[in-house]
Motif scaffolding. Structure first.
Motif, short mmCIF file in Angstrom:
data_model
loop_
_atom_site.label_atom_id
_atom_site.label_comp_id
_atom_site.label_asym_id
_atom_site.label_seq_id
_atom_site.Cartn_x
_atom_site.Cartn_y
_atom_site.Cartn_z
N ALA A 31 0.91 -1.42 -0.07
CA ALA A 31 0.04 0.01 0.15
C ALA A 31 1.04 1.11 -0.01
CB ALA A 31 -0.89 -0.34 0.84
N SER A 32 1.91 1.36 0.47
CA SER A 32 3.11 2.44 0.90
C SER A 32 3.39 2.59 -0.69
CB SER A 32 3.96 2.07 1.71
OG SER A 32 3.22 1.97 2.95
N PHE A 33 4.03 1.88 -1.59
CA PHE A 33 4.57 1.75 -2.11
C PHE A 33 3.43 2.30 -3.73
CE2 PHE A 33 5.47 0.39 -6.44
CZ PHE A 33 6.79 1.23 -7.14
N PHE A 34 2.19 1.44 -3.84
CA PHE A 34 1.64 2.32 -5.05
C PHE A 34 0.92 3.90 -4.07
CE2 PHE A 34 -0.73 -1.55 -5.60
CZ PHE A 34 -1.34 -1.09 -6.98
N ALA A 35 0.69 4.18 -3.19
CA ALA A 35 0.69 5.61 -2.93
C ALA A 35 2.15 6.16 -2.69
CB ALA A 35 0.30 5.36 -1.10
N ALA A 36 2.48 5.67 -3.06
CA ALA A 36 4.02 6.54 -3.47
C ALA A 36 4.38 6.64 -4.67
CB ALA A 36 5.29 5.72 -2.91
N SER B 74 -0.30 10.34 -15.17
CA SER B 74 -1.21 8.64 -16.16
C SER B 74 -0.13 7.91 -14.87
CB SER B 74 -0.46 8.00 -17.35
OG SER B 74 0.80 8.07 -17.23
N LEU B 75 -1.09 6.39 -14.46
CA LEU B 75 -0.35 5.83 -13.69
C LEU B 75 -0.96 4.19 -14.63
CD1 LEU B 75 1.05 4.73 -11.31
CD2 LEU B 75 -1.50 4.27 -10.47
N LEU B 76 -0.13 3.56 -14.86
CA LEU B 76 0.03 2.39 -15.92
C LEU B 76 0.37 1.34 -14.40
CD1 LEU B 76 1.56 3.64 -18.73
CD2 LEU B 76 -0.73 3.87 -18.08
N PHE B 77 -0.40 -0.06 -14.63
CA PHE B 77 -0.25 -1.42 -14.07
C PHE B 77 -0.17 -2.66 -15.10
CE2 PHE B 77 -3.99 1.46 -11.95
CZ PHE B 77 -2.83 1.52 -10.77
N ASP B 78 1.00 -3.62 -14.67
CA ASP B 78 1.26 -4.38 -15.68
C ASP B 78 2.15 -5.52 -14.72
OD1 ASP B 78 1.73 -5.96 -18.03
OD2 ASP B 78 4.01 -4.57 -18.40
N PRO B 79 0.74 -6.83 -14.76
CA PRO B 79 -0.03 -6.84 -15.63
C PRO B 79 -1.26 -5.62 -15.16
CG PRO B 79 -0.38 -8.36 -13.86
CD PRO B 79 0.91 -7.72 -14.20
N PRO B 80 -2.42 -5.73 -14.99
CA PRO B 80 -3.86 -4.97 -14.53
C PRO B 80 -4.29 -5.50 -13.47
CG PRO B 80 -4.63 -5.05 -17.09
CD PRO B 80 -2.83 -5.85 -16.39
N ALA B 81 -4.53 -4.29 -12.93
CA ALA B 81 -4.69 -4.46 -10.80
C ALA B 81 -6.15 -5.02 -11.08
CB ALA B 81 -4.86 -3.29 -10.03
N GLY C 193 8.31 1.24 -11.08
CA GLY C 193 8.74 0.39 -9.88
C GLY C 193 8.03 -1.22 -10.46
N ALA C 194 8.41 -1.55 -9.16
CA ALA C 194 8.21 -3.14 -8.89
C ALA C 194 7.05 -3.31 -7.64
CB ALA C 194 8.46 -4.14 -9.23
N THR C 195 6.47 -4.78 -6.95
CA THR C 195 5.70 -4.58 -6.09
C THR C 195 4.82 -5.59 -6.32
OG1 THR C 195 4.38 -3.67 -4.16
CG2 THR C 195 3.13 -3.48 -6.72
N THR C 196 5.00 -6.13 -5.10
CA THR C 196 4.14 -7.85 -5.17
C THR C 196 2.97 -7.81 -3.82
OG1 THR C 196 6.01 -8.15 -2.94
CG2 THR C 196 6.63 -8.80 -5.14
N GLY C 197 2.34 -8.66 -3.88
CA GLY C 197 1.17 -8.63 -3.90
C GLY C 197 0.08 -7.83 -3.55
N ALA C 198 -0.19 -6.57 -4.55
CA ALA C 198 -0.74 -5.70 -4.85
C ALA C 198 -2.54 -6.00 -4.92
CB ALA C 198 -0.15 -4.25 -5.54
#
Length: 180
Positions: free
Chosen positions: A5-10, A42-49, A84-89
């Motif tokens: 959640a912190s990464f997403f918000a950042a 713009s905020l892009l998610f790969d793969p889509p959230a 950036g990359a994140t896990t469990g989002a």
């Protein structure tokens, strides 16, 4: 708050679900710089959230302009990007609060580093991210700022309900830098 959640918000940076309007003009009451829409993000998610945890790469791009500054009239636009990359989002990872640093490169080639805290909230189909803090280095160093992004998207609500996915968000930005 979780690391995800912190990464997403950042990565998001971004007041209410009403049209954005600057609160003043450059030079008034300490307001030194104002960037208003069509400033965008713009905020892009790969793969889509989705509403199921997964690993993903996030890419955020911000374009500032038109910008008006009382002390730096040559600054008329700027840009900022981060990946950036994140896990469990999940889609719900978009909400919350955390510390954030944004580096803006202005049309003059100069930079400003903005460090502060942001709060992300969802109202209906609109995600709003408000970041406040201090310009820690570069142009406008020592000034405070308010950075607001409003992302309207019906896919946000559908994703949180488990009825769809979210590949990207596009919104409008208002940036105000206030000198002491």
């Amino acid at each position: 708050m979780s690391r995800v959640a912190s990464f997403f918000a950042a990565v998001l940076i971004t007041v209410a679900s009403v049209p954005l309007v600057a609160t003043g003009t450059a030079g008034a009451a300490g307001l030194d710089l104002t960037c208003t829409p069509p400033s965008s993000a713009s905020l892009l998610f790969d793969p889509p959230a989705t509403n199921s945890p997964q690993n993903m790469t996030l890419t955020v791009s911000r374009q500032y302009g038109p910008c008006v500054s009382a002390t730096h009239p040559d600054i008329t636009s700027g840009r900022s990007t981060a990946t950036g990359a994140t896990t469990g989002a999940t889609c719900l990872s978009l909400l919350g609060a955390n510390a954030l640093t944004i580096t803006i490169t202005w049309n003059t080639g100069q930079t400003s580093v903005l460090s502060g805290n942001n709060v992300s909230s969802l109202s209906g189909v609109t995600l709003t991210v408000v970041t406040t803090g201090t310009v820690t280095s570069g142009v406008f160093a020592g000034a405070t700022f308010v950075h607001t992004i409003v992302y309207p998207s019906t896919n946000i609500l559908l994703c949180n309900l488990g009825l769809g996915s979210l590949s990207g968000l596009y919104g409008q930005v208002v940036l105000e830098i206030i000198t002491p």
